[in-house]
Scaffold this motif. Structure first.
Motif, PDB file in Angstrom:
ATOM      1  N   VAL A 169     -24.599  74.130   7.087  1.00  0.00           N
ATOM      2  CA  VAL A 169     -24.179  73.452   8.420  1.00  0.00           C
ATOM      3  C   VAL A 169     -22.541  73.065   8.054  1.00  0.00           C
ATOM      4  CG1 VAL A 169     -24.088  71.423   9.852  1.00  0.00           C
ATOM      5  CG2 VAL A 169     -26.349  72.998   9.435  1.00  0.00           C
ATOM      6  N   ASP A 170     -22.294  72.530   6.970  1.00  0.00           N
ATOM      7  CA  ASP A 170     -21.075  72.168   6.795  1.00  0.00           C
ATOM      8  C   ASP A 170     -19.951  73.202   6.925  1.00  0.00           C
ATOM      9  OD1 ASP A 170     -19.095  70.372   5.089  1.00  0.00           O
ATOM     10  OD2 ASP A 170     -19.178  71.892   3.613  1.00  0.00           O
ATOM     11  N   LEU A 171     -20.407  74.495   6.520  1.00  0.00           N
ATOM     12  CA  LEU A 171     -19.622  75.756   6.571  1.00  0.00           C
ATOM     13  C   LEU A 171     -19.403  76.110   8.027  1.00  0.00           C
ATOM     14  CD1 LEU A 171     -18.048  78.178   5.201  1.00  0.00           C
ATOM     15  CD2 LEU A 171     -20.376  79.259   5.312  1.00  0.00           C
ATOM     16  N   LEU A 172     -20.479  75.897   8.878  1.00  0.00           N
ATOM     17  CA  LEU A 172     -20.290  76.146  10.146  1.00  0.00           C
ATOM     18  C   LEU A 172     -19.363  75.366  10.787  1.00  0.00           C
ATOM     19  CD1 LEU A 172     -23.920  77.003  10.970  1.00  0.00           C
ATOM     20  CD2 LEU A 172     -22.280  78.758  10.870  1.00  0.00           C
ATOM     21  N   CYS A 173     -19.231  74.132  10.339  1.00  0.00           N
ATOM     22  CA  CYS A 173     -18.513  73.015  10.955  1.00  0.00           C
ATOM     23  C   CYS A 173     -17.166  72.940  10.666  1.00  0.00           C
ATOM     24  CB  CYS A 173     -19.057  71.686  10.753  1.00  0.00           C
ATOM     25  SG  CYS A 173     -20.559  71.350  11.815  1.00  0.00           S
ATOM     26  N   ALA A 174     -16.587  73.902   9.593  1.00  0.00           N
ATOM     27  CA  ALA A 174     -15.408  74.170   8.933  1.00  0.00           C
ATOM     28  C   ALA A 174     -14.815  75.347   9.485  1.00  0.00           C
ATOM     29  CB  ALA A 174     -15.418  74.149   7.514  1.00  0.00           C
ATOM     30  N   ASP A 175     -15.654  76.098  10.079  1.00  0.00           N
ATOM     31  CA  ASP A 175     -15.079  77.475  10.458  1.00  0.00           C
ATOM     32  C   ASP A 175     -15.000  77.574  12.008  1.00  0.00           C
ATOM     33  OD1 ASP A 175     -14.593  80.521   9.614  1.00  0.00           O
ATOM     34  OD2 ASP A 175     -15.772  80.566  11.592  1.00  0.00           O
ATOM     35  N   GLY A 176     -13.721  76.793  12.519  1.00  0.00           N
ATOM     36  CA  GLY A 176     -13.584  76.752  13.717  1.00  0.00           C
ATOM     37  C   GLY A 176     -14.048  75.485  14.588  1.00  0.00           C
ATOM     38  N   PRO A 177     -13.600  75.349  15.675  1.00  0.00           N
ATOM     39  CA  PRO A 177     -13.996  73.867  16.302  1.00  0.00           C
ATOM     40  C   PRO A 177     -15.581  73.705  16.476  1.00  0.00           C
ATOM     41  CG  PRO A 177     -12.768  75.218  17.962  1.00  0.00           C
ATOM     42  CD  PRO A 177     -12.905  75.902  16.653  1.00  0.00           C
ATOM     43  N   VAL A 178     -16.234  72.813  16.511  1.00  0.00           N
ATOM     44  CA  VAL A 178     -17.829  72.454  16.527  1.00  0.00           C
ATOM     45  C   VAL A 178     -17.803  71.036  17.388  1.00  0.00           C
ATOM     46  CG1 VAL A 178     -20.133  71.902  15.751  1.00  0.00           C
ATOM     47  CG2 VAL A 178     -18.620  73.827  14.898  1.00  0.00           C
ATOM     48  N   GLY A 179     -18.280  71.275  18.699  1.00  0.00           N
ATOM     49  CA  GLY A 179     -18.533  70.060  19.523  1.00  0.00           C
ATOM     50  C   GLY A 179     -19.471  69.067  19.097  1.00  0.00           C
ATOM     51  N   ALA A 180     -20.407  69.652  18.471  1.00  0.00           N
ATOM     52  CA  ALA A 180     -21.563  68.523  17.956  1.00  0.00           C
ATOM     53  C   ALA A 180     -22.512  69.369  17.108  1.00  0.00           C
ATOM     54  CB  ALA A 180     -22.503  68.005  19.106  1.00  0.00           C
ATOM     55  N   VAL A 181     -23.165  68.444  16.103  1.00  0.00           N
ATOM     56  CA  VAL A 181     -24.258  68.958  15.310  1.00  0.00           C
ATOM     57  C   VAL A 181     -25.484  68.168  16.063  1.00  0.00           C
ATOM     58  CG1 VAL A 181     -25.616  68.807  13.259  1.00  0.00           C
ATOM     59  CG2 VAL A 181     -23.079  69.385  13.204  1.00  0.00           C
ATOM     60  N   ILE A 182     -26.553  68.954  16.391  1.00  0.00           N
ATOM     61  CA  ILE A 182     -27.714  68.519  17.091  1.00  0.00           C
ATOM     62  C   ILE A 182     -28.906  68.530  16.156  1.00  0.00           C
ATOM     63  CG2 ILE A 182     -29.112  68.782  19.182  1.00  0.00           C
ATOM     64  CD1 ILE A 182     -26.568  70.293  20.542  1.00  0.00           C
ATOM     65  N   ARG A 183     -29.480  67.313  16.004  1.00  0.00           N
ATOM     66  CA  ARG A 183     -30.667  67.434  15.142  1.00  0.00           C
ATOM     67  C   ARG A 183     -32.021  67.695  16.063  1.00  0.00           C
ATOM     68  NH1 ARG A 183     -30.234  65.100  10.268  1.00  0.00           N
ATOM     69  NH2 ARG A 183     -32.365  66.037  10.089  1.00  0.00           N
ATOM     70  N   PHE A 184     -32.671  68.340  15.451  1.00  0.00           N
ATOM     71  CA  PHE A 184     -34.030  68.817  16.406  1.00  0.00           C
ATOM     72  C   PHE A 184     -35.330  68.498  15.946  1.00  0.00           C
ATOM     73  CE2 PHE A 184     -32.447  72.767  14.775  1.00  0.00           C
ATOM     74  CZ  PHE A 184     -33.718  73.217  14.205  1.00  0.00           C
ATOM     75  N   ASN A 185     -35.325  68.015  14.712  1.00  0.00           N
ATOM     76  CA  ASN A 185     -36.651  67.530  14.147  1.00  0.00           C
ATOM     77  C   ASN A 185     -36.452  66.914  13.104  1.00  0.00           C
ATOM     78  OD1 ASN A 185     -35.929  69.973  12.403  1.00  0.00           O
ATOM     79  ND2 ASN A 185     -37.918  69.964  11.419  1.00  0.00           N
ATOM     80  N   HIS A 222     -25.648  64.444  17.480  1.00  0.00           N
ATOM     81  CA  HIS A 222     -26.519  64.271  18.677  1.00  0.00           C
ATOM     82  C   HIS A 222     -27.915  64.173  18.176  1.00  0.00           C
ATOM     83  CE1 HIS A 222     -28.324  63.469  22.553  1.00  0.00           C
ATOM     84  NE2 HIS A 222     -29.092  64.463  22.352  1.00  0.00           N
ATOM     85  N   LEU A 223     -28.696  63.031  18.165  1.00  0.00           N
ATOM     86  CA  LEU A 223     -30.242  62.953  17.573  1.00  0.00           C
ATOM     87  C   LEU A 223     -30.780  63.174  19.080  1.00  0.00           C
ATOM     88  CD1 LEU A 223     -30.241  60.016  15.304  1.00  0.00           C
ATOM     89  CD2 LEU A 223     -29.507  62.449  14.815  1.00  0.00           C
ATOM     90  N   SER A 224     -31.731  64.416  18.867  1.00  0.00           N
ATOM     91  CA  SER A 224     -32.344  64.788  20.227  1.00  0.00           C
ATOM     92  C   SER A 224     -33.774  63.999  20.286  1.00  0.00           C
ATOM     93  CB  SER A 224     -32.567  66.142  20.146  1.00  0.00           C
ATOM     94  OG  SER A 224     -33.623  66.661  19.352  1.00  0.00           O
ATOM     95  N   ARG A 225     -34.496  64.102  21.426  1.00  0.00           N
ATOM     96  CA  ARG A 225     -35.593  63.418  21.730  1.00  0.00           C
ATOM     97  C   ARG A 225     -36.732  63.874  20.632  1.00  0.00           C
ATOM     98  NH1 ARG A 225     -35.871  67.594  25.781  1.00  0.00           N
ATOM     99  NH2 ARG A 225     -38.026  68.747  25.947  1.00  0.00           N
ATOM    100  N   PHE A 226     -36.482  65.118  20.091  1.00  0.00           N
ATOM    101  CA  PHE A 226     -37.487  65.666  18.917  1.00  0.00           C
ATOM    102  C   PHE A 226     -37.416  64.893  17.357  1.00  0.00           C
ATOM    103  CE2 PHE A 226     -37.119  69.149  21.799  1.00  0.00           C
ATOM    104  CZ  PHE A 226     -38.518  69.163  22.195  1.00  0.00           C
ATOM    105  N   MET A 227     -36.516  64.133  17.328  1.00  0.00           N
ATOM    106  CA  MET A 227     -35.917  63.240  16.157  1.00  0.00           C
ATOM    107  C   MET A 227     -36.832  62.174  15.960  1.00  0.00           C
ATOM    108  SD  MET A 227     -33.762  64.356  13.870  1.00  0.00           S
ATOM    109  CE  MET A 227     -33.264  62.850  12.900  1.00  0.00           C
ATOM    110  N   VAL A 228     -37.338  61.700  14.997  1.00  0.00           N
ATOM    111  CA  VAL A 228     -37.775  60.191  14.654  1.00  0.00           C
ATOM    112  C   VAL A 228     -36.752  59.504  14.022  1.00  0.00           C
ATOM    113  CG1 VAL A 228     -39.417  58.869  13.326  1.00  0.00           C
ATOM    114  CG2 VAL A 228     -40.170  61.200  14.467  1.00  0.00           C
ATOM    115  N   VAL A 229     -36.203  58.389  14.785  1.00  0.00           N
ATOM    116  CA  VAL A 229     -34.927  57.690  14.265  1.00  0.00           C
ATOM    117  C   VAL A 229     -35.310  56.610  13.292  1.00  0.00           C
ATOM    118  CG1 VAL A 229     -32.854  56.610  15.096  1.00  0.00           C
ATOM    119  CG2 VAL A 229     -33.881  58.702  16.339  1.00  0.00           C
ATOM    120  N   ASP A 230     -34.706  56.314  12.416  1.00  0.00           N
ATOM    121  CA  ASP A 230     -35.053  55.041  11.609  1.00  0.00           C
ATOM    122  C   ASP A 230     -33.695  54.245  11.625  1.00  0.00           C
ATOM    123  OD1 ASP A 230     -35.449  53.124   9.518  1.00  0.00           O
ATOM    124  OD2 ASP A 230     -36.432  54.523   8.281  1.00  0.00           O
TER     125      ASP A 230
END
Length: 425
Positions: A24-40, A73-81
């Motif tokens: 994910v770090d590499l993907l975010c370095a390779d061109g603009p990324v609007g957000a990382v979305i966590r889904f579980n 963005h922490l989606s509705r599928f995340m458990v947030v602490d």
């Protein structure tokens, strides 16, 4: 559908720890990324990122693109602490991220994990004695199980309503105490105060509209947690997580917004897992030869175990995940350092027949009795043979029937090779 190919879903095709964070770090370095979305998953995630300047962070709830300034963005599928999130924000601030919470949005429907969930999780695992399932001890599964039984389980949106928040937090404490006995932990008032502060600092948002905006604005990376072989429905029951670890949650979110994404599966050149459960290719000499600074023995998870690349198990992961578009193969520096490392293409089953098996047949979603039978079968399995390939990445790609898009030879993005051009669409 719109946006096909613009977005990427990153999923681990093993038992976790394959290197999702560094990908994910590499993907975010390779061109603009609007957000990382966590889904579980939740705060139990441990995605290690090492920047080229030597900074290191183990990402738990923040996305692994944070050091590049990419929002999470922490989606509705995340458990947030909220307590663990505050600690992680402090660590990121010390690494030079000036306002971590300013980079964060949280779906109002995301479940909240409390200190009482954490305590209950640990009590249950201790009560299993020698039959422990393996747990990160962070209360993620306990939070999910509680919500299945109680519709008033606390969610991120409750932090904006003090009276409702207090009522729901007290209910968690009281119900779990009635079931398990004294749980300890901080007083209710203290937890309410911290959770209210979370609601005032973090942007708690309407999930669907926020996600739609993020997906329309720019390329997004969906960052999974744990691994497909730990999936709640398709892993080796009961040594699994209370989380859907396949592409399903991410694709649900994408479909609701009218988008598609590249399915990127991550594997190491060798197979690892933490704690109890099947690991057919486990080899004590490999465990000794490949210690990891960030993956030692944990009180709750148990020992970090290492085996040869298990092509049978990883093929199963690809199949139950619905296939992959491409692979990221990590730890490609290891085979040169460990000449005994090899690939297991098939199993031999103990018993009178001594039959050979190169495919594990997936069961139906929700059929945990079938998954238990698979677990028992794996207890009888041993590598039928071990092969040493000339070219590891291409061999793994052929075995999993998917092209290799990323080769990783070390922890930093400078240790990566992207095959076939830029990652940005």
């Amino acid at each position: 559908m719109t946006g096909a190919g613009r977005h990427t879903i990153v999923v681990d095709l093993g038992y976790g720890d394959a290197g999702k964070g560094t990908v994910v770090d590499l993907l975010c370095a390779d061109g603009p990324v609007g957000a990382v979305i966590r889904f579980n998953g939740g705060a139990q995630a441990a995605h290690n990122v090492v920047a080229p300047d030597g900074r290191h962070h183990t990402f738990a709830q923040f996305g692994s693109g944070t050091l590049h300034g990419v929002p999470t963005h922490l989606s509705r599928f995340m458990v947030v602490d909220p307590l663990a999130l505050a600690a992680e924000a402090e660590q990121l601030n010390a690494l030079g991220v000036p306002d971590p919470f300013g980079l964060l949005t949280v779906d109002a429907q995301a479940l909240l994990s409390t200190p009482w969930h954490v305590a209950a999780n640990r009590l249950r695992e201790l009560g299993r004695g020698a039959g422990r399932h393996g747990s990160c001890g962070m209360g993620v599964g306990e939070t999910t199980a509680y919500a299945l039984c109680h519709p008033d389980a606390p969610r991120a949106g409750d932090t904006l309503d003090p009276a409702r928040l207090r009522h729901r937090l007290a209910a968690v404490r009281d119900r779990l105490t009635d079931e398990l006995g004294e749980l300890g932990g901080p007083p209710l008032d203290e937890v309410v105060s911290v959770f209210r502060a979370f609601g005032s600092i973090v942007s708690v948002v309407d999930g669907p509209s926020t996600l739609r905006r993020l997906l329309e604005t720019g390329r997004c990376v969906f960052e999974g947690a744990q691994g497909v072989l730990l999936d709640e429905w398709f892993g080796w029951h009961p040594y699994t997580t209370w989380s859907t670890t396949t592409f399903d949650n991410a694709e649900t979110l994408l479909a609701q917004a009218g988008h598609e994404a590249l399915r990127l599966g991550v594997v190491r050149t060798y197979t690892t897992r933490h704690g109890a459960g099947p690991l057919v290719t486990e080899d004590a000499s490999l465990t000794a030869a490949l210690p990891e600074r960030h993956n030692g023995t944990g009180r709750w998870q148990g020992a970090f175990r290492v085996g040869h690349f298990d092509a049978v198990a990883h093929r199963y992961a690809v199949e139950v995940a619905g296939g992959v578009d491409a692979l990221a193969v990590t730890h490609l520096d290891v085979p040169d350092r460990v000449p005994e490392l090899a690939i297991c293409p098939a199993y031999t089953l103990a018993g009178p027949s001594g039959s050979t098996l190169d495919r594990l047949l997936p069961g139906r979603r929700g059929d945990l009795a079938y998954q238990e039978r698979l677990t028992a079968l794996l207890g009888r399995a041993r590598p039928a043979r071990l092969d040493r390939p000339a070219h590891w990445a291409s061999a793994i790609g052929a075995l999993l029937d998917a092209p290799v898009l990323i080769e990783s030879y070390g922890p930093s993005l400078t240790d990566k090779r992207v095959l076939g051009g830029a990652l940005a669409a």
